[in-house]
Design an enzyme around this catalytic site. Structure first.
Site, PDB file in Angstrom:
ATOM      1  N   HIS A 203       0.808  -1.231   0.000  1.00 14.14           N
ATOM      2  CA  HIS A 203       0.000   0.000   0.000  1.00 14.14           C
ATOM      3  C   HIS A 203       0.840   1.280   0.000  1.00 14.14           C
ATOM      4  CE1 HIS A 203       1.042  -0.270   4.244  1.00 14.14           C
ATOM      5  NE2 HIS A 203       0.760   1.014   4.332  1.00 14.14           N
TER       6      HIS A 203
HETATM    7  N1  UDP Z   1      -2.684  -5.769   9.123  1.00 13.78           N
HETATM    8  C1  UDP Z   1      -3.948  -6.278   9.350  1.00 13.78           C
HETATM    9  N2  UDP Z   1      -4.682  -6.740   8.293  1.00 13.78           N
HETATM   10  C2  UDP Z   1      -4.197  -6.750   7.024  1.00 13.78           C
HETATM   11  C3  UDP Z   1      -2.901  -6.236   6.792  1.00 13.78           C
HETATM   12  C4  UDP Z   1      -2.176  -5.749   7.865  1.00 13.78           C
HETATM   13  O1  UDP Z   1      -4.407  -6.306  10.490  1.00 13.78           O
HETATM   14  O2  UDP Z   1      -4.903  -7.196   6.101  1.00 13.78           O
HETATM   15  C5  UDP Z   1      -1.930  -5.234  10.270  1.00 13.78           C
HETATM   16  C6  UDP Z   1      -0.599  -5.882  10.481  1.00 13.78           C
HETATM   17  O3  UDP Z   1      -0.710  -6.966  11.352  1.00 13.78           O
HETATM   18  C7  UDP Z   1       0.241  -4.769  11.067  1.00 13.78           C
HETATM   19  C8  UDP Z   1      -0.410  -3.513  10.548  1.00 13.78           C
HETATM   20  O4  UDP Z   1      -1.646  -3.883   9.988  1.00 13.78           O
HETATM   21  O5  UDP Z   1       0.130  -4.786  12.473  1.00 13.78           O
HETATM   22  C9  UDP Z   1       0.462  -2.836   9.538  1.00 13.78           C
HETATM   23  O6  UDP Z   1      -0.194  -1.764   9.024  1.00 13.78           O
HETATM   24  P1  UDP Z   1       0.083  -1.143   7.602  1.00 13.78           P
HETATM   25  O7  UDP Z   1       0.748  -2.146   6.734  1.00 13.78           O
HETATM   26  O8  UDP Z   1      -1.202  -0.558   7.138  1.00 13.78           O
HETATM   27  O9  UDP Z   1       1.004   0.092   7.926  1.00 13.78           O
HETATM   28  P2  UDP Z   1       2.562   0.331   8.088  1.00 13.78           P
HETATM   29  O10 UDP Z   1       3.045  -0.559   9.177  1.00 13.78           O
HETATM   30  O11 UDP Z   1       3.203   0.063   6.775  1.00 13.78           O
HETATM   31  O12 UDP Z   1       2.647   1.764   8.450  1.00 13.78           O
END
Ligand code: UDP
Length: 360
Positions: A203
């Site tokens: 994403h």
């Molecule tokens: N996550 C979730 N469902 C999904 C994909 C990710 O619950 O389908 C959780 C994952 O376990 C992690 C978090 O979302 O804890 C990560 O968020 P994201 O990838 O949106 O953001 P980033 O960490 O890249 O800022």
């Protein structure tokens, strides 16, 4: 003390779920949801699953460019801070909500506490990197996930107090690890066997907001071994539709596209995957914790230690590199990189000390 916490997106709800309950044992918390993620699959599910208290205030500010979104958050937070008169503001991570919370609070002369401070990818093109750097320099208390994060902050001569507390997302992952291992119903739902499928998430703006890059992502997925489970972030789904790539992705044999999972289902699918292919920061960390090899669709990462230990490989959107990374043998060592699962307790202790020292 009265603490005004600003959250707005999926990983922030997870991080706040680690800290908020403990914080409320000692302090009054006003939880503000900016609305950055308003989709139920990215918001509501984390409150219900992880027991995070419902927001006290919802600003309803989603959509638009990063600048416009941050500006609207600032405009909404200023009067809120004036009414609430908190003793400190608490922000997490690196999103527009983080920066808006930190800047609005600092301008109102409210001390800012930043959890997950000091992370750096050293890629200024990433909106998250700009948010991290600015938020850190606005903060009075900088709570770090690792020694390296503290080193980054010292190198930048931040003015706030720096403490290594461990990673609060690790607290949540460790709390629910047994459930993720034992409850394998999600595998049955998607008809996959433990260790025999790849979980994909993507994403980041740099991968999905540009048609040529998104096309490369689809080609990369096509090159990966199946079965693949790919929960589509709403931003990614929208871009795939806009650029006419959704059908192409959907029609790849062995690829199952789903809505974003809730935390429990996602952790189960991550824990039992052969490997995770992702551009998410949090997912790189969680894959490491679950001892699942990670292939990261970026050229850099702020979670450098996962690469150094051999559990994570940076491949950008290069299919041969991704395939080679999937074939790497699993590293023998697995040191504890981001704390022992008690980071939230240390965060609250550090906040307590802030109040003892006189927050304002
Ligand atoms: N996550 C979730 N469902 C999904 C994909 C990710 O619950 O389908 C959780 C994952 O376990 C992690 C978090 O979302 O804890 C990560 O968020 P994201 O990838 O949106 O953001 P980033 O960490 O890249 O800022």
């Amino acid at each position: 003390m009265k603490i005004l916490t600003v959250v707005g997106n999926r990983p922030q709800f997870i991080k706040a779920a680690a800290v908020s309950g403990l914080l409320r044992e000692h302090h009054e918390e006003v939880l503000v949801h900016t609305g950055q993620h308003y989709d139920d699959s990215l918001s509501e599910v984390f409150f219900s699953e992880l027991g995070l208290a419902r927001p006290d205030r919802e600003l309803g500010i989603g959509g638009g460019s990063n600048t416009s979104q941050t500006a609207r958050m600032l405009a909404a937070l200023e009067p809120l801070l004036a009414v609430e008169q908190p003793d400190a503001a608490l922000v997490y991570g690196d999103t527009n909500s983080t920066l808006a919370g930190a800047l609005a609070a600092a301008q109102a002369q409210v001390p800012v506490v930043h959890v997950e401070a000091g992370m750096r990818s050293f890629e200024r093109m990433m909106p998250e990197e700009v948010n991290r750097i600015l938020s850190d320099h606005l903060s009075a208390l900088l709570l770090c996930s690792s020694d390296l994060a503290a080193k980054n902050l010292n190198a930048e001569s931040v003015t706030g107090r720096v403490e290594v507390v461990g990673d609060v997302m690790v607290d949540v992952a460790m709390r629910w690890a047994a459930r993720a291992r034992e409850d394998t119903s999600a595998l049955a739902t998607y008809d996959v066997e433990p260790g025999a499928y790849v979980l994909v998430t993507a994403h980041r703006a740099g991968n999905v907001d540009n048609a040529a890059r998104l096309d490369m992502l689809v080609k990369l997925v096509r090159a990966l071994p199946v079965p693949i489970i790919f929960p589509l972030h709403p931003r990614t789904r929208t871009r795939l539709q806009e650029y006419g790539l959704l059908d192409e992705l959907d029609e790849i044999d062995g690829v199952t596209l789903t809505e974003p999972f809730g935390y429990f289902e996602f952790s189960t699918l991550l824990t039992h995957a052969r490997a995770v292919v992702t551009d998410s920061g949090g997912v790189q960390k969680e894959a490491y914790l679950a001892s699942v090899p990670c292939v990261t669709l970026r050229v850099s990462t702020e979670w450098v230690e996962t690469v150094e230990t051999g559990w994570n490989t940076l491949v950008d959107l290069d299919p041969p590199l991704a395939l080679a990374a999937l074939d790497r043998p699993r590293p023998a060592g697995h040191p504890q990189l981001y704390g022992d699962g008690h980071a939230a307790e240390r965060c609250v202790e550090a906040i307590d000390a802030l109040s003892a020292g006189g927050a304002r």
